[in-house]
Design a protein around this motif. Structure first.
Motif, PDB file in Angstrom:
ATOM      1  N   ASN A 223       0.810  -1.228   0.000  1.00 27.11           N
ATOM      2  CA  ASN A 223       0.000   0.000   0.000  1.00 27.11           C
ATOM      3  C   ASN A 223       0.837   1.268   0.000  1.00 27.11           C
ATOM      4  O   ASN A 223       0.347   2.334  -0.353  1.00 27.11           O
ATOM      5  CB  ASN A 223      -0.913   0.017   1.236  1.00 27.11           C
ATOM      6  CG  ASN A 223      -1.904  -1.131   1.199  1.00 27.11           C
ATOM      7  OD1 ASN A 223      -2.450  -1.447   0.150  1.00 27.11           O
ATOM      8  ND2 ASN A 223      -2.109  -1.780   2.331  1.00 27.11           N
ATOM      9  N   THR A 224       2.079   1.152   0.443  1.00 23.74           N
ATOM     10  CA  THR A 224       2.888   2.368   0.633  1.00 23.74           C
ATOM     11  C   THR A 224       3.674   2.788  -0.612  1.00 23.74           C
ATOM     12  O   THR A 224       4.168   3.907  -0.672  1.00 23.74           O
ATOM     13  CB  THR A 224       3.892   2.147   1.786  1.00 23.74           C
ATOM     14  OG1 THR A 224       4.585   0.916   1.573  1.00 23.74           O
ATOM     15  CG2 THR A 224       3.192   2.113   3.136  1.00 23.74           C
ATOM     16  N   ILE A 225       3.798   1.898  -1.583  1.00 22.61           N
ATOM     17  CA  ILE A 225       4.677   2.188  -2.731  1.00 22.61           C
ATOM     18  C   ILE A 225       3.969   3.052  -3.774  1.00 22.61           C
ATOM     19  O   ILE A 225       2.895   2.710  -4.246  1.00 22.61           O
ATOM     20  CB  ILE A 225       5.181   0.869  -3.371  1.00 22.61           C
ATOM     21  CG1 ILE A 225       6.056   0.093  -2.377  1.00 22.61           C
ATOM     22  CG2 ILE A 225       5.965   1.141  -4.656  1.00 22.61           C
ATOM     23  CD1 ILE A 225       6.509  -1.283  -2.866  1.00 22.61           C
ATOM     24  N   ASN A 226       4.591   4.181  -4.129  1.00 25.19           N
ATOM     25  CA  ASN A 226       4.045   5.043  -5.189  1.00 25.19           C
ATOM     26  C   ASN A 226       4.554   4.651  -6.568  1.00 25.19           C
ATOM     27  O   ASN A 226       3.891   4.885  -7.571  1.00 25.19           O
ATOM     28  CB  ASN A 226       4.472   6.505  -4.994  1.00 25.19           C
ATOM     29  CG  ASN A 226       4.040   7.062  -3.655  1.00 25.19           C
ATOM     30  OD1 ASN A 226       4.850   7.532  -2.893  1.00 25.19           O
ATOM     31  ND2 ASN A 226       2.749   6.997  -3.370  1.00 25.19           N
ATOM     32  N   ASP A 227       5.770   4.127  -6.605  1.00 26.26           N
ATOM     33  CA  ASP A 227       6.422   3.917  -7.897  1.00 26.26           C
ATOM     34  C   ASP A 227       7.395   2.748  -7.800  1.00 26.26           C
ATOM     35  O   ASP A 227       7.976   2.503  -6.739  1.00 26.26           O
ATOM     36  CB  ASP A 227       7.193   5.193  -8.260  1.00 26.26           C
ATOM     37  CG  ASP A 227       7.223   5.440  -9.761  1.00 26.26           C
ATOM     38  OD1 ASP A 227       6.807   4.527 -10.516  1.00 26.26           O
ATOM     39  OD2 ASP A 227       7.664   6.522 -10.177  1.00 26.26           O
ATOM     40  N   ILE A 228       7.555   2.052  -8.928  1.00 29.92           N
ATOM     41  CA  ILE A 228       8.501   0.924  -8.990  1.00 29.92           C
ATOM     42  C   ILE A 228       9.418   1.181 -10.182  1.00 29.92           C
ATOM     43  O   ILE A 228       8.943   1.515 -11.274  1.00 29.92           O
ATOM     44  CB  ILE A 228       7.757  -0.411  -9.188  1.00 29.92           C
ATOM     45  CG1 ILE A 228       6.785  -0.676  -8.031  1.00 29.92           C
ATOM     46  CG2 ILE A 228       8.741  -1.573  -9.336  1.00 29.92           C
ATOM     47  CD1 ILE A 228       5.765  -1.790  -8.291  1.00 29.92           C
ATOM     48  N   ILE A 229      10.718   1.040  -9.953  1.00 29.97           N
ATOM     49  CA  ILE A 229      11.653   1.210 -11.071  1.00 29.97           C
ATOM     50  C   ILE A 229      12.684   0.085 -11.037  1.00 29.97           C
ATOM     51  O   ILE A 229      13.155  -0.315  -9.975  1.00 29.97           O
ATOM     52  CB  ILE A 229      12.332   2.603 -11.040  1.00 29.97           C
ATOM     53  CG1 ILE A 229      13.129   2.832 -12.326  1.00 29.97           C
ATOM     54  CG2 ILE A 229      13.181   2.808  -9.803  1.00 29.97           C
ATOM     55  CD1 ILE A 229      13.472   4.275 -12.607  1.00 29.97           C
ATOM     56  N   LEU A 230      12.980  -0.432 -12.210  1.00 34.16           N
ATOM     57  CA  LEU A 230      14.006  -1.457 -12.344  1.00 34.16           C
ATOM     58  C   LEU A 230      15.340  -0.742 -12.558  1.00 34.16           C
ATOM     59  O   LEU A 230      15.459   0.078 -13.467  1.00 34.16           O
ATOM     60  CB  LEU A 230      13.661  -2.339 -13.552  1.00 34.16           C
ATOM     61  CG  LEU A 230      14.547  -3.527 -13.843  1.00 34.16           C
ATOM     62  CD1 LEU A 230      14.439  -4.572 -12.751  1.00 34.16           C
ATOM     63  CD2 LEU A 230      14.165  -4.153 -15.179  1.00 34.16           C
ATOM     64  N   ALA A 231      16.314  -1.017 -11.696  1.00 35.83           N
ATOM     65  CA  ALA A 231      17.634  -0.380 -11.831  1.00 35.83           C
ATOM     66  C   ALA A 231      18.626  -1.425 -12.307  1.00 35.83           C
ATOM     67  O   ALA A 231      19.063  -2.285 -11.542  1.00 35.83           O
ATOM     68  CB  ALA A 231      18.068   0.210 -10.501  1.00 35.83           C
ATOM     69  N   THR A 232      18.932  -1.368 -13.593  1.00 33.61           N
ATOM     70  CA  THR A 232      19.877  -2.331 -14.149  1.00 33.61           C
ATOM     71  C   THR A 232      21.173  -1.601 -14.546  1.00 33.61           C
ATOM     72  O   THR A 232      21.369  -0.444 -14.173  1.00 33.61           O
ATOM     73  CB  THR A 232      19.240  -3.132 -15.307  1.00 33.61           C
ATOM     74  OG1 THR A 232      20.126  -4.212 -15.635  1.00 33.61           O
ATOM     75  CG2 THR A 232      18.954  -2.284 -16.528  1.00 33.61           C
ATOM     76  N   THR A 233      22.034  -2.278 -15.281  1.00 33.09           N
ATOM     77  CA  THR A 233      23.351  -1.704 -15.559  1.00 33.09           C
ATOM     78  C   THR A 233      23.465  -1.234 -17.009  1.00 33.09           C
ATOM     79  O   THR A 233      22.622  -1.552 -17.849  1.00 33.09           O
ATOM     80  CB  THR A 233      24.465  -2.742 -15.305  1.00 33.09           C
ATOM     81  OG1 THR A 233      24.608  -3.570 -16.480  1.00 33.09           O
ATOM     82  CG2 THR A 233      24.145  -3.640 -14.130  1.00 33.09           C
TER      83      THR A 233
END
Length: 249
Positions: A44-54
């Protein structure tokens, strides 16, 4: 209500030494990385998801996969993952960051919410549940403020601290307000993460029994109940040692 931008940053790459391309390993008809990200959507707390790759060309396919699946993606330093997180947190304008590793398809969104809420209510810099560990390996939660990660990134000297994002916090506890969340009983002997083929086989068995579809989620107690009924599942990967990271804190 707080007006904080709370971002889950999922660190992932294809060039894992022990198990290359494991992010794309099939789990109930979807890639492992898909499940990791999908489970975060139940917090419930997450506003955004981002994949951090190389920026390594090996990760071009991960970047393309993210784009094709409408998942935000950031590319940064391969070995200095701390720098990758600091840059990704600036890129997403995050106030609070949840660190997620791409080999944990059992993350419990309720534990994430608990850690985020604790960080906010206690005005902490870093909240974790693995110092000391009492939850099954793979249910680790690490939540920190943008200020804390930028300070760590500025001051970290050792390669170990640069490679393992949160180690600076553990090594410099006097510089931060740190809170550790404990499980009701110590279940840290359970291994619910994927580093090897045996781990994947065990995860597939659990998913076979518990995963229904992308709109439903199973939780920690569902897995514990299954393992109680079918103890042979837990033996599939029981000889694999817990991450050495816990020895380096």
């Amino acid at each position: 209500m707080h007006n904080k931008n709370i971002v889950a940053i999922v660190q992932a790459r294809c060039g894992s030494t022990r198990f290359p391309n494991k992010v794309f390993a099939d789990l109930s008809g979807k890639p492992l990385i898909w499940h990791v990200i999908q489970r975060l959507k139940f917090a419930n707390t997450i506003n955004d998801i981002i994949l951090a790759t190389t920026t390594n060309s090996l990760d071009d396919k991960l970047y393309k996969w993210a784009k094709n699946n409408k998942i935000k993606v950031f590319r940064g330093n391969e070995n200095n993952v701390l720098n990758r997180f600091a840059e990704a947190s600036k890129y997403t304008k995050a106030d609070i960051i949840i660190r997620i590793t791409a080999d944990d398809p059992f993350k419990d969104p309720r534990l994430i919410d608990e850690a985020v809420n604790k960080l906010i209510s206690e005005r902490a810099d870093f909240v974790c549940n693995n110092n000391p560990p009492t939850y099954p390996e793979g249910l680790d939660v690490e939540v920190f403020t943008k200020d804390a990660i930028l300070l760590a990134e500025k001051n970290a000297i050792s390669d170990f601290e640069k490679e393992h994002v949160t180690q600076y916090f553990y090594h410099h506890p006097n510089e931060f307000k740190i809170i550790n969340l404990s499980n009701k009983k110590n279940q840290s002997y359970l291994r619910w993460t994927i580093d090897t083929k045996a781990d994947l086989e065990m995860a597939r068995k659990i998913y076979e029994h518990l995963y229904k579809n992308e709109h439903e989620i199973f939780y920690m107690e569902d897995i514990l109940y299954l393992l109680e009924k079918k103890p042979e599942i837990a033996t599939i990967n029981k000889n694999i040692k817990r991450s050495a990271m816990y020895d380096n804190k």
